[in-house]
Design a protein around this motif. Structure first.
Motif, PDB file in Angstrom:
ATOM      1  N   ASN A 261       0.783  -1.238   0.000  1.00  0.00           N
ATOM      2  CA  ASN A 261       0.000   0.000   0.000  1.00  0.00           C
ATOM      3  C   ASN A 261       0.814   1.287   0.000  1.00  0.00           C
ATOM      4  N   GLN A 263      -0.413   4.417  -0.638  1.00  0.00           N
ATOM      5  CA  GLN A 263      -1.284   5.566  -0.249  1.00  0.00           C
ATOM      6  C   GLN A 263      -0.921   6.781  -1.093  1.00  0.00           C
ATOM      7  N   ILE A 301      -4.867   6.911  -1.543  1.00  0.00           N
ATOM      8  CA  ILE A 301      -5.890   7.769  -0.920  1.00  0.00           C
ATOM      9  C   ILE A 301      -5.830   9.154  -1.556  1.00  0.00           C
TER      10      ILE A 301
END
Ligand SMILES: C[S@@+](CC[C@H](N)C(=O)[O-])C[C@H]1O[C@@H](n2cnc3c(N)ncnc32)[C@H](O)[C@@H]1O
Ligand code: SF4
Length: 457
Positions: A261, A263, A301
Motif C-alpha cells: 500500500n 497511499q 488515498i
C-alpha cells in the motif's frame, strides 16, 4: 441541536447536514404521513420549505425505507439550494450504491431513475452500472459459500489519518503470542461452520508487522483447516515491514494476492501522514512481491495532507505504470479514532472531485475496470472508494463482502461475522471485542457464540 418530531429520521438528516458542513441548530424538521403521501416540512435559516412525495407502501420496512429516503432528499434540496453546492452522490448517504441498485433491479424498478431523483450525478450513475457489469461473474456464481477473514490489528506505528482499531506493535507486542494462540483456536473451531470456502483474507492492521514465525503459525492453522483455498489475500500492508522471507512464506502457503500500500508516492506526503516509509520502499516492496507471482493490490488515498491534484495524479500514474492487477482508490475519510480528526472540521478538500475524476479516467485508459464501490461517513467531498481491476482479476472477497452475498466468518479482535438467511434476506452479525486483552479473555465465549450464530437455520 436539530429539532425534529421524528427521532427515527434524525440520523439521516444529520448525515446530510454533515455532508454540507451545516449547523444542525439552524434547522427544524417536521414529518408526517397520510393518504399514501410523505410530508417533510423544513425551516432553515428562517425560510420554510414543504415537500410532498407519493409512494405505494406495501409493508413496514418499505415505509421506513422511503420515509428516510424522502426526508434526506428534502433536506438535501434545501441545503443544495441554499449553498448552490451539488454533492456527487446527491442525497444518497449511508448506503452502498451498488446494493441499492441491486435491490431496485430486484423490485423491477430503474435504479438509474431513483439515483437521478436523488441528485446522483451522471458520472456516478454510470460508475455504478460499470461496477455491476464487472461484478456479474462473481455476483451470479452459486451462492451458499463463505469467506474467512482473519483480523490482525497490529501496525508498525499509527498513521495520522487512520481510524481502524489497530495499535502500534510497540504497545501490543506482549499480547501477540496469546493473540495468535487464540486465532489458531478460532480457525480450528470455524472449520465445521464453513461448507464451501470462497476465499481467505488476512487483514489488518498490517499483518507483515508480525514475526515470520507468528505468521507461519496462522498460515499452518489455515492450511490444516482449509487445504484448498481458491483465493487467498494477505493485506501485507506497509512497505516498511516487507521482507523476502515473509513473501516466500506466503507463497509456500498458497497465498494468491498481496496488498502493497503506497497511499501516495510523494515522500513529503508520506512524512506528513506519519507513514514512516518512502516511495522507493514501496517500489522495492512491489518488485519483491511481483517476483513471487502474486496478484497485487495497491491502495491509494485522494485528499491526503495538502496534496495538490498534480501530486495525486503522479501517484495514480506511478501506480498504473507498475501494472498491478488491482488498484484501490480511497478518498480520505476522517472518523473518530483518527489523530487528524481534531484538526479538520469539515472535509472540504481542494480539488477532491478533480482527483476522483482523473483517477477514473486514467485507470479506465490504463485497462482497469471498477469492480467494487463503497462510501463511508465523513468522506472528503462526499466521494467514495473504488476498487479497480484488470480484466478477470476481480477480488471475490471484496465483492462478497460489499454486496453481502456470502457468509463472512471473521476471527480475531474487532471482527464482524455475518450469516445470511436467504429465505427472508436477513443478515445476522456477530462482533468480537475491539480490545485485544478483552478478546483474549473472552475467547471461549466468542467461539461458542459464533457457533450458535452459524448453526441457526
Ligand atoms: C485496513 S487499512 C490496512 C492497510 C495497511 N495497514 C496499510 O496501511 O497499508 C486498508 C486501507 O484503507 C485505507 N484507509 C485507511 N484509513 C483511511 C482513511 N482515513 N481514509 C481513506 N482511506 C483510508 C488505506 O488505503 C488502507 O490501505
Ligand atoms: S493505515 Fe494501515 S498501517 Fe497505518 S495505522 Fe491504519 S492500518 Fe495501520
Amino acid at each position: 441541536m436539530l429539532l425534529t418530531n421524528s427521532e427515527n429520521l434524525r440520523p439521516e438528516i444529520m448525515d446530510i447536514l454533515r455532508a454540507f458542513g451545516c449547523d444542525d441548530a439552524d434547522m427544524t424538521h417536521y414529518f408526517s404521513y397520510g393518504g399514501g403521501k410523505f410530508y417533510n416540512c423544513i425551516e432553515y435559516l428562517g425560510n420554510f420549505y414543504d415537500f410532498e412525495n407519493e409512494f405505494k407502501v406495501e409493508d413496514d420496512l418499505t415505509f421506513k425505507r422511503f420515509a428516510k429516503r424522502f426526508a434526506k432528499l428534502s433536506v438535501y434540496k434545501v441545503l443544495s439550494e441554499n449553498s448552490s453546492v451539488k454533492l456527487p452522490w446527491g442525497a444518497l448517504t449511508g448506503i452502498r450504491p451498488t446494493k441499492l441498485a441491486y435491490s431496485e433491479i430486484k423490485a423491477e424498478r430503474s435504479y438509474e431513475e431513483l439515483f437521478e431523483t436523488f441528485g446522483v450525478n451522471a458520472e456516478n450513475i454510470s460508475l455504478v452500472s460499470e461496477v455491476l457489469k464487472t461484478q456479474q461473474k462473481i455476483y451470479n456464481s452459486p451462492r451458499g459459500g463463505a469467506d474467512l477473514f482473519i483480523s490482525l490489528p497490529f501496525c508498525p506505528t499509527k498513521c495520522e489519518y487512520c481510524s481502524f482499531i489497530t495499535a502500534p506493535i510497540s504497545s501490543t507486542r506482549g499480547f501477540v503470542e496469546e493473540y495468535i494462540n487464540c486465532l489458531v483456536r478460532e480457525i480450528n473451531a470455524v472449520k465445521p461452520l464453513i461448507q464451501r470456502l470462497n476465499s481467505v483474507y488476512i487483514g489488518g492492521g498490517t499483518p507483515f508487522v508480525l514475526e515470520t514465525s507468528g505468521l507461519e503459525k496462522i498460515f499452518e492453522a489455515v492450511k490444516n483447516a482449509f487445504p484448498d483455498i481458491p483465493e487467498y489475500t494477505v493485506e501485507a500492508g506497509r512497505p516498511d515491514v516487507f521482507s523476502e522471507e515473509k513473501l516466500a512464506l506466503c507463497k509456500a502457503y498458497g497465498v494468491t494476492r498481496v496488498c502493497v500500500n503506497p497511499q501516495s508516492f510523494s515522500d513529503a506526503t508520506l512524512e506528513k501522514i506519519g507513514r514512516k516509509h518512502t516511495a522507493s520502499q514501496t517500489l522495492k516492496a512491489y518488485e519483491a512481491a511481483k517476483k513471487f507471482g502474486f496478484d497485487i493490490n495497491l491502495d491509494l488515498i485522494a485528499g491526503l495532507a495538502d496534496e495538490s491534484v498534480k501530486d495525486f495524479e503522479k501517484s495514480v500514474d506511478t501506480a498504473i505504470s507498475l501494472n498491478p492487477e488491482n488498484i484501490t482508490v480511497h478518498t480520505l475519510s476522517l472518523k473518530s479514532g483518527a489523530k487528524l480528526k481534531e484538526n479538520i472540521k469539515r472535509l472540504n478538500i481542494d480539488g477532491i472531485n478533480e482527483m476522483v475524476a482523473l483517477s477514473r479516467t486514467k485507470l479506465t485508459q490504463g485497462g482497469y475496470k471498477p469492480y467494487y464501490l463503497y462510501r463511508q461517513k465523513y468522506q472528503a467531498g462526499g466521494c467514495e472508494n473504488v476498487g479497480w481491476c484488470k480484466e478477470g482479476k476481480e477480488c471475490a472477497y471484496n465483492i462478497n463482502v460489499m454486496e453481502e452475498i456470502s457468509d463472512n466468518v471473521a476471527v480475531g479482535a474487532n471482527a464482524i461475522s455475518k450469516k445470511l438467511f436467504s429465505e427472508d434476506e436477513r443478515i445476522e452479525r456477530y462482533a468480537t471485542p475491539k480490545d485485544i486483552p478483552t478478546y483474549i479473555a473472552k475467547i471461549d465465549k466468542i467461539i461458542k457464540d459464533r457457533e450458535k450464530l452459524f448453526s441457526k437455520e
